[in-house]
Design a protein around this motif. Structure first.
Motif, mmCIF file in Angstrom:
data_model
loop_
_atom_site.group_PDB
_atom_site.id
_atom_site.type_symbol
_atom_site.label_atom_id
_atom_site.label_comp_id
_atom_site.label_asym_id
_atom_site.label_seq_id
_atom_site.Cartn_x
_atom_site.Cartn_y
_atom_site.Cartn_z
ATOM 1 N N UNK A 1 0.852 -1.181 0.000
ATOM 2 C CA UNK A 1 0.000 0.000 0.000
ATOM 3 C C UNK A 1 0.891 1.235 0.000
ATOM 4 N N UNK A 2 0.367 2.329 -0.512
ATOM 5 C CA UNK A 2 1.065 3.617 -0.420
ATOM 6 C C UNK A 2 0.201 4.590 0.371
ATOM 7 N N UNK A 3 0.859 5.477 1.089
ATOM 8 C CA UNK A 3 0.179 6.541 1.802
ATOM 9 C C UNK A 3 0.756 7.868 1.335
ATOM 10 N N UNK A 4 -0.078 8.896 1.343
ATOM 11 C CA UNK A 4 0.323 10.187 0.793
ATOM 12 C C UNK A 4 -0.003 11.303 1.774
ATOM 13 N N UNK A 5 1.004 12.128 2.059
ATOM 14 C CA UNK A 5 0.799 13.335 2.854
ATOM 15 C C UNK A 5 0.966 14.503 1.900
ATOM 16 N N UNK A 6 -0.077 15.317 1.781
ATOM 17 C CA UNK A 6 -0.056 16.473 0.882
ATOM 18 C C UNK A 6 0.011 17.737 1.728
ATOM 19 N N UNK A 7 1.078 18.501 1.533
ATOM 20 C CA UNK A 7 1.257 19.776 2.215
ATOM 21 C C UNK A 7 0.828 20.903 1.295
ATOM 22 N N UNK A 8 0.182 21.928 1.843
ATOM 23 C CA UNK A 8 -0.053 23.124 1.043
ATOM 24 C C UNK A 8 1.090 24.112 1.277
ATOM 25 N N UNK A 9 1.035 25.247 0.635
ATOM 26 C CA UNK A 9 2.134 26.219 0.725
ATOM 27 C C UNK A 9 2.292 26.816 2.127
ATOM 28 N N UNK B 1 -1.656 23.457 -6.756
ATOM 29 C CA UNK B 1 -2.848 23.987 -7.403
ATOM 30 C C UNK B 1 -3.679 24.859 -6.490
ATOM 31 N N UNK B 2 -4.906 25.065 -6.907
ATOM 32 C CA UNK B 2 -5.897 25.807 -6.128
ATOM 33 C C UNK B 2 -6.854 24.796 -5.498
ATOM 34 N N UNK B 3 -7.443 25.153 -4.369
ATOM 35 C CA UNK B 3 -8.356 24.237 -3.692
ATOM 36 C C UNK B 3 -9.501 23.768 -4.593
ATOM 37 N N UNK B 4 -9.862 24.565 -5.569
ATOM 38 C CA UNK B 4 -10.953 24.185 -6.476
ATOM 39 C C UNK B 4 -10.605 22.947 -7.310
ATOM 40 N N UNK C 1 10.734 21.252 4.052
ATOM 41 C CA UNK C 1 10.512 22.597 3.524
ATOM 42 C C UNK C 1 9.387 22.474 2.496
ATOM 43 N N UNK C 2 8.222 23.010 2.836
ATOM 44 C CA UNK C 2 7.060 22.854 1.970
ATOM 45 C C UNK C 2 6.602 24.161 1.345
ATOM 46 N N UNK C 3 7.011 25.292 1.924
ATOM 47 C CA UNK C 3 6.602 26.566 1.366
ATOM 48 C C UNK C 3 7.281 26.735 0.008
#
Length: 161
Positions: free
Chosen positions: A13-21, A109-112, A158-160
């Motif tokens: 299985x894979x797991x994904x952590x998505x960071x925003x800016x 991207x954008x939240x939309x 570093x996600x920004x």
């Protein structure tokens, strides 16, 4: 870096952590699962012969609609957890649990762009951006040890950008 394959009793299985800016992480509320511990990161199975990073990108798109994401990091090694006895029948296929490889992405991207109905079988019915530690507080208890390891692996990225 190459790691030994996990015990075959565990589903790959894979797991994904998505960071925003802003450094917040994406969590989704599991579709048709009672709360309060029904929020989690995207995750899913690896198809036979599929590269792990490819599987992570595919699962991310299927479960969230996100395609505008850049790869940040991969947590070292496989992280496993056992299914609780009362859920083994629900998860079928005779596995004792899951062996996961975790990936971090930055959402570009954008939240939309986020579309929880991107796949015909929606995994989530709501989503939000939270602080990294909040994900640990809202996940089902049997996954907390996994999330603790994942959070430690990705703490300080570093996600920004």
């Amino acid at each position: 870096m190459s790691f030994p394959e996990p015990d075959p009793r565990y589903r790959r299985n894979v797991g994904i952590v998505v960071f925003n800016r802003q450094g917040l992480v994406w969590v989704g509320r599991r579709h048709n699962v009672a709360g309060p511990h029904n929020w989690q990161f995207p995750q899913g199975g690896v198809d036979k012969g599929e590269e792990l990073l490819t599987a992570a990108r595919r699962e991310l798109q299927e479960e969230t609609g996100i395609v505008s994401a850049s790869f940040l990091a991969e947590a070292p090694g496989w992280i496993t957890y056992d299914f609780p006895a009362n859920l083994i029948d629900v998860h079928k296929r005779g596995y004792a649990g899951q062996a996961q490889r975790w990936f971090a992405f930055r959402f570009e991207g954008e939240d939309s762009e986020i579309d929880l109905e991107a796949d015909v079988h929606p995994e989530f019915d709501a989503w939000r951006w939270v602080r990294l530690h909040e994900a640990l507080e809202t996940v089902v208890p049997f996954k907390r040890a996994v999330y603790t390891q994942v959070l430690e692996a990705f703490r300080g990225l570093k996600v920004e950008g």
